[in-house]
Enzyme design. Sequence first.
Site, PDB file in Angstrom:
ATOM      1  N   ASP A  59      55.764   8.246  65.511  1.00 34.10           N
ATOM      2  CA  ASP A  59      55.221   9.591  65.328  1.00 34.10           C
ATOM      3  C   ASP A  59      54.749   9.664  63.880  1.00 34.10           C
ATOM      4  O   ASP A  59      55.547   9.666  62.944  1.00 34.10           O
ATOM      5  CB  ASP A  59      56.321  10.621  65.628  1.00 34.10           C
ATOM      6  CG  ASP A  59      55.823  12.056  65.478  1.00 34.10           C
ATOM      7  OD1 ASP A  59      54.842  12.282  64.754  1.00 34.10           O
ATOM      8  OD2 ASP A  59      56.444  12.952  66.082  1.00 34.10           O
ATOM      9  N   TYR A 108      62.013  14.612  65.186  1.00 32.44           N
ATOM     10  CA  TYR A 108      61.608  16.010  65.355  1.00 32.44           C
ATOM     11  C   TYR A 108      62.488  16.686  66.429  1.00 32.44           C
ATOM     12  O   TYR A 108      62.720  16.111  67.498  1.00 32.44           O
ATOM     13  CB  TYR A 108      60.133  16.037  65.766  1.00 32.44           C
ATOM     14  CG  TYR A 108      59.598  17.407  66.051  1.00 32.44           C
ATOM     15  CD1 TYR A 108      59.448  18.338  65.033  1.00 32.44           C
ATOM     16  CD2 TYR A 108      59.250  17.780  67.343  1.00 32.44           C
ATOM     17  CE1 TYR A 108      58.957  19.602  65.299  1.00 32.44           C
ATOM     18  CE2 TYR A 108      58.746  19.044  67.615  1.00 32.44           C
ATOM     19  CZ  TYR A 108      58.610  19.951  66.588  1.00 32.44           C
ATOM     20  OH  TYR A 108      58.126  21.205  66.853  1.00 32.44           O
ATOM     21  N   ARG A 163      39.557  17.928  83.381  1.00 29.32           N
ATOM     22  CA  ARG A 163      40.934  17.455  83.163  1.00 29.32           C
ATOM     23  C   ARG A 163      40.893  15.956  82.862  1.00 29.32           C
ATOM     24  O   ARG A 163      41.635  15.456  82.020  1.00 29.32           O
ATOM     25  CB  ARG A 163      41.830  17.753  84.365  1.00 29.32           C
ATOM     26  CG  ARG A 163      43.189  17.053  84.254  1.00 29.32           C
ATOM     27  CD  ARG A 163      44.324  17.684  85.060  1.00 29.32           C
ATOM     28  NE  ARG A 163      43.925  18.197  86.349  1.00 29.32           N
ATOM     29  CZ  ARG A 163      43.644  17.460  87.431  1.00 29.32           C
ATOM     30  NH1 ARG A 163      43.744  16.136  87.388  1.00 29.32           N
ATOM     31  NH2 ARG A 163      43.266  18.026  88.556  1.00 29.32           N
ATOM     32  N   LYS A 192      49.262  19.733  62.860  1.00 30.55           N
ATOM     33  CA  LYS A 192      49.667  19.668  61.462  1.00 30.55           C
ATOM     34  C   LYS A 192      48.481  19.217  60.595  1.00 30.55           C
ATOM     35  O   LYS A 192      47.497  19.904  60.536  1.00 30.55           O
ATOM     36  CB  LYS A 192      50.888  18.754  61.331  1.00 30.55           C
ATOM     37  CG  LYS A 192      51.982  19.024  62.405  1.00 30.55           C
ATOM     38  CD  LYS A 192      52.666  20.359  62.278  1.00 30.55           C
ATOM     39  CE  LYS A 192      53.514  20.747  63.484  1.00 30.55           C
ATOM     40  NZ  LYS A 192      54.460  19.769  63.969  1.00 30.55           N
TER      41      LYS A 192
HETATM   42  C1  LIG Z   1      55.244  19.557  65.141  1.00 30.42           C
HETATM   43  C2  LIG Z   1      55.713  18.184  65.415  1.00 30.42           C
HETATM   44  C3  LIG Z   1      55.756  17.686  66.732  1.00 30.42           C
HETATM   45  C4  LIG Z   1      55.419  18.534  67.938  1.00 30.42           C
HETATM   46  O1  LIG Z   1      54.090  18.893  67.983  1.00 30.42           O
HETATM   47  P1  LIG Z   1      53.532  20.243  68.651  1.00 30.42           P
HETATM   48  O2  LIG Z   1      52.086  20.157  68.387  1.00 30.42           O
HETATM   49  O3  LIG Z   1      54.231  21.383  67.990  1.00 30.42           O
HETATM   50  O4  LIG Z   1      53.874  20.175  70.100  1.00 30.42           O
HETATM   51  C5  LIG Z   1      56.147  16.362  66.911  1.00 30.42           C
HETATM   52  N1  LIG Z   1      56.505  15.588  65.855  1.00 30.42           N
HETATM   53  C6  LIG Z   1      56.484  16.046  64.587  1.00 30.42           C
HETATM   54  C7  LIG Z   1      56.889  15.125  63.485  1.00 30.42           C
HETATM   55  C8  LIG Z   1      56.100  17.354  64.329  1.00 30.42           C
HETATM   56  O5  LIG Z   1      56.110  17.802  63.067  1.00 30.42           O
END
Ligand SMILES: *Cc1c(COP(=O)(O)O)cnc(C)c1O
Length: 380
Positions: free
Chosen positions: A170, A98, A46, A195
């Site tokens: 982000d 998001y 962890r 992504k």
């Molecule tokens: C998908 C996404 C998230 C969240 O990520 P997860 O891996 O699904 O928890 C946060 N910000 C953006 C811009 C995203 O496209």
Amino acid sequence: MRFSTRAIHAGQDPDPVTGSVTVPVYLTSTYQQPGPGKEGKYVYSRTANPTRTALEECLASLEAGRHGLAFSSGMAATTTILLSLKQGDHVIAGDDIYGGTYRLFEQVLRNYGLQFTYVNPENPDNVEKAIRKNTQLVWIETPTNPLMRIVDIRQISKISKKAHALLVVDNTFMSPYLQNPLEHGADIVVHSTTKYLGGHSDLIGGATITKDVDVQSRLKYLQNAVGAVPGPLDCYLVLRGIKTLAVRMDRHNENTRTVSEFLAKQPKVEKVNYPGLPDHPQRSIIKRQMKGNGGMLSFQLRGGFNQCKKLLERLSVFTVAESLGGVESLIEHPASMTHASVPRDRRLKLGISDNLIRVSVGIEDVEDLVQDLNRGFKAL
Ligand SMILES: *Cc1c(COP(=O)(O)O)cnc(C)c1O
């Protein structure tokens, strides 16, 4: 070293014991210690795991940071950052962040006494006006989802610094290949590695990257205390995805440009939202902070939901699905899919109309993508 070299080698020296060229997947929860009271480099998975360490070092290098942390999802990374605040602290966030981030802020963290204000950060004055004495964090995405609005990271960072608040960007939509927010004054970069970094739609993961050792220690402490860590197999998959990030992003860039040009020519398309439009009003910001236009775009179709439905149902190369950033092209209708949980009034106010379609352009042969869209449009 340059980007692609770092993507393939940073944190990934051949294994000193076996010579393994690829980072081994360390499927272990615990590690032998030199003796009672003497700690080895690794103690418990962890806290740290060598496969995860390799990923974290690579991510730090790609984002021009010093420290990376890998998480079990983008939301786990976001949650951990927010847990560094305390009751009564104030956060300013972009008004079209998001949906999952908005839900976390509003439905979960508000109950713990955190305060949130949402503004359109395209105009940095809106952020400045929202600053309070207790503002600790400013949270933005750029380009935004799904309208692809551009936020000036440098301007927002100046405002945040003046207020002694940390700026979090982000950077999921751009990936570290196309944008490095730390170089423009951000304090923390957050990613959904689900992504582009993973890139193959086969895992869920997240990350934070910073240059600041104090920020890193706080996040590292929280990561271990809270425990939303990824398993070594997922870390391996992200690392494997990262090795081809540069070539994939180049192809995403090219394909998306071609698709945007096709869409702009369609009489049935009202408007295309894409940072690469030749007459984009924010050209100078785009040039300063982005090294490409990325793989995402959205467009408005004349005729509303029924026309959108007809188009999406006719496509066969594009898959109708949420998410983005994988090798395959995905298409979706935000009002009924990714943004269905946003109340209609708020959604329309943000500009997410019922005739908006969002596309994650993949790396297939672009002729097939255009042909598929062409068939779809002919049916309208
Ligand atoms: C998908 C996404 C998230 C969240 O990520 P997860 O891996 O699904 O928890 C946060 N910000 C953006 C811009 C995203 O496209």
